[in-house]
Design a protein around this motif. Structure first.
Motif, PDB file in Angstrom:
ATOM      1  N   VAL A   2       7.764 123.715  52.205  1.00 28.71           N
ATOM      2  CA  VAL A   2       9.060 124.184  51.731  1.00 28.71           C
ATOM      3  C   VAL A   2       9.626 123.142  50.775  1.00 28.71           C
ATOM      4  N   ALA A   3      10.088 123.588  49.604  1.00 33.48           N
ATOM      5  CA  ALA A   3      10.734 122.692  48.649  1.00 33.48           C
ATOM      6  C   ALA A   3      12.198 122.520  49.035  1.00 33.48           C
ATOM      7  N   LEU A   4      12.650 121.275  49.081  1.00 37.24           N
ATOM      8  CA  LEU A   4      14.030 120.956  49.447  1.00 37.24           C
ATOM      9  C   LEU A   4      14.687 120.124  48.353  1.00 37.24           C
ATOM     10  N   THR A   5      15.955 120.366  48.130  1.00 32.90           N
ATOM     11  CA  THR A   5      16.720 119.517  47.223  1.00 32.90           C
ATOM     12  C   THR A   5      16.931 118.167  47.907  1.00 32.90           C
ATOM     13  N   PRO A   6      17.311 117.149  47.155  1.00 32.19           N
ATOM     14  CA  PRO A   6      17.589 115.856  47.794  1.00 32.19           C
ATOM     15  C   PRO A   6      18.664 115.971  48.877  1.00 32.19           C
ATOM     16  N   GLU A   7      19.665 116.789  48.660  1.00 32.78           N
ATOM     17  CA  GLU A   7      20.725 116.966  49.657  1.00 32.78           C
ATOM     18  C   GLU A   7      20.180 117.611  50.934  1.00 32.78           C
ATOM     19  N   GLN A   8      19.352 118.638  50.781  1.00 30.35           N
ATOM     20  CA  GLN A   8      18.740 119.288  51.940  1.00 30.35           C
ATOM     21  C   GLN A   8      17.825 118.311  52.678  1.00 30.35           C
ATOM     22  N   ALA A   9      17.052 117.532  51.933  1.00 30.41           N
ATOM     23  CA  ALA A   9      16.128 116.569  52.540  1.00 30.41           C
ATOM     24  C   ALA A   9      16.882 115.539  53.370  1.00 30.41           C
ATOM     25  N   ALA A  10      18.019 115.081  52.863  1.00 32.06           N
ATOM     26  CA  ALA A  10      18.824 114.108  53.613  1.00 32.06           C
ATOM     27  C   ALA A  10      19.302 114.712  54.932  1.00 32.06           C
ATOM     28  N   LYS A  11      19.695 115.970  54.916  1.00 32.71           N
ATOM     29  CA  LYS A  11      20.142 116.643  56.141  1.00 32.71           C
ATOM     30  C   LYS A  11      18.977 116.872  57.100  1.00 32.71           C
ATOM     31  N   GLU A  12      17.804 117.152  56.563  1.00 31.37           N
ATOM     32  CA  GLU A  12      16.605 117.325  57.406  1.00 31.37           C
ATOM     33  C   GLU A  12      16.255 116.013  58.105  1.00 31.37           C
ATOM     34  N   ARG A  13      16.379 114.906  57.409  1.00 34.02           N
ATOM     35  CA  ARG A  13      16.027 113.600  57.985  1.00 34.02           C
ATOM     36  C   ARG A  13      16.799 113.303  59.260  1.00 34.02           C
ATOM     37  N   VAL A  14      18.080 113.670  59.272  1.00 36.82           N
ATOM     38  CA  VAL A  14      18.919 113.344  60.432  1.00 36.82           C
ATOM     39  C   VAL A  14      19.064 114.505  61.410  1.00 36.82           C
ATOM     40  N   GLY A  15      18.486 115.661  61.080  1.00 41.93           N
ATOM     41  CA  GLY A  15      18.504 116.785  62.002  1.00 41.93           C
ATOM     42  C   GLY A  15      19.683 117.718  61.875  1.00 41.93           C
ATOM     43  N   VAL A  16      20.485 117.571  60.820  1.00 44.57           N
ATOM     44  CA  VAL A  16      21.615 118.473  60.598  1.00 44.57           C
ATOM     45  C   VAL A  16      21.110 119.831  60.101  1.00 44.57           C
ATOM     46  N   LEU A  17      19.991 119.814  59.394  1.00 42.81           N
ATOM     47  CA  LEU A  17      19.378 121.027  58.856  1.00 42.81           C
ATOM     48  C   LEU A  17      17.941 121.070  59.344  1.00 42.81           C
ATOM     49  N   CYS A  18      17.451 122.268  59.669  1.00 44.26           N
ATOM     50  CA  CYS A  18      16.060 122.429  60.085  1.00 44.26           C
ATOM     51  C   CYS A  18      15.524 123.704  59.451  1.00 44.26           C
ATOM     52  N   THR A  19      14.905 123.554  58.307  1.00 42.33           N
ATOM     53  CA  THR A  19      14.362 124.684  57.566  1.00 42.33           C
ATOM     54  C   THR A  19      13.039 125.109  58.178  1.00 42.33           C
ATOM     55  N   GLU A  20      12.917 126.390  58.472  1.00 40.63           N
ATOM     56  CA  GLU A  20      11.679 126.920  59.048  1.00 40.63           C
ATOM     57  C   GLU A  20      10.591 126.948  57.981  1.00 40.63           C
ATOM     58  N   MET A  21       9.388 126.591  58.383  1.00 43.62           N
ATOM     59  CA  MET A  21       8.274 126.583  57.442  1.00 43.62           C
ATOM     60  C   MET A  21       7.399 127.818  57.646  1.00 43.62           C
ATOM     61  N   PRO A  22       6.941 128.395  56.549  1.00 42.07           N
ATOM     62  CA  PRO A  22       6.062 129.561  56.661  1.00 42.07           C
ATOM     63  C   PRO A  22       4.649 129.161  57.095  1.00 42.07           C
ATOM     64  N   ILE A  23       3.896 130.126  57.539  1.00 38.46           N
ATOM     65  CA  ILE A  23       2.485 129.901  57.862  1.00 38.46           C
ATOM     66  C   ILE A  23       1.729 129.760  56.545  1.00 38.46           C
ATOM     67  N   PRO A  24       0.848 128.769  56.429  1.00 36.37           N
ATOM     68  CA  PRO A  24       0.082 128.599  55.189  1.00 36.37           C
ATOM     69  C   PRO A  24      -0.710 129.860  54.840  1.00 36.37           C
ATOM     70  N   THR A  25      -0.820 130.135  53.554  1.00 37.87           N
ATOM     71  CA  THR A  25      -1.610 131.293  53.121  1.00 37.87           C
ATOM     72  C   THR A  25      -3.093 130.956  53.006  1.00 37.87           C
ATOM     73  N   ASP A  26      -3.415 129.688  52.840  1.00 40.48           N
ATOM     74  CA  ASP A  26      -4.795 129.240  52.718  1.00 40.48           C
ATOM     75  C   ASP A  26      -5.393 129.085  54.115  1.00 40.48           C
ATOM     76  N   ASP A  27      -6.521 129.717  54.351  1.00 44.23           N
ATOM     77  CA  ASP A  27      -7.157 129.696  55.669  1.00 44.23           C
ATOM     78  C   ASP A  27      -7.489 128.279  56.143  1.00 44.23           C
ATOM     79  N   TYR A  28      -7.880 127.407  55.217  1.00 46.33           N
ATOM     80  CA  TYR A  28      -8.196 126.026  55.603  1.00 46.33           C
ATOM     81  C   TYR A  28      -6.970 125.341  56.193  1.00 46.33           C
ATOM     82  N   TYR A  29      -5.856 125.411  55.498  1.00 45.68           N
ATOM     83  CA  TYR A  29      -4.637 124.749  55.974  1.00 45.68           C
ATOM     84  C   TYR A  29      -4.061 125.451  57.200  1.00 45.68           C
ATOM     85  N   LYS A  30      -4.258 126.737  57.277  1.00 42.56           N
ATOM     86  CA  LYS A  30      -3.818 127.487  58.459  1.00 42.56           C
ATOM     87  C   LYS A  30      -4.551 126.992  59.699  1.00 42.56           C
ATOM     88  N   SER A  31      -5.868 126.842  59.596  1.00 40.29           N
ATOM     89  CA  SER A  31      -6.642 126.375  60.751  1.00 40.29           C
ATOM     90  C   SER A  31      -6.384 124.893  61.020  1.00 40.29           C
TER      91      SER A  31
END
Length: 104
Positions: free
Chosen positions: A54-83
């Protein structure tokens, strides 16, 4: 605009970038330039999907670091990364779940 890339631990480890640091939810933040290992930047969105990042802005990333924001990540589309992330089995299981329709 430069983005931070939120990825699962397995992806950061595969890229050799665990040193970038873990964030509050156990995921890792990479730099946008780290994505060039997957291909040219004009394929940025496609490559994000491949690894389930997931691409995050610097502001979003700062909130993710401290746990104020938690963006859900999608399942990878590439089978290698999925496994690699142990998500191939999870996706298969969710496909087998009943749809709620009654058997005729």
């Amino acid at each position: 605009m430069a983005y931070y890339i939120k990825v699962r631990k397995e992806i950061a480890k595969e890229f050799g970038l665990l040193s970038r640091g873990k964030i509050a939810d156990g995921s890792y933040l990479l730099w946008q330039n780290d994505m060039t290992r997957l291909g040219p930047m004009w394929k940025f969105q496609e490559n994000l999907a491949r690894i389930g990042g997931v691409a995050l802005t610097p502001e979003q990333a700062a909130k993710e670091r401290v746990g104020v924001l938690c963006t859900e990540m999608p399942i990878p589309t590439d089978d290698y990364y999925k496994s690699l992330c142990g998500l191939a089995e999870q996706e298969e299981t969710s496909e087998e779940e009943p749809t709620g329709e009654a058997d005729a």
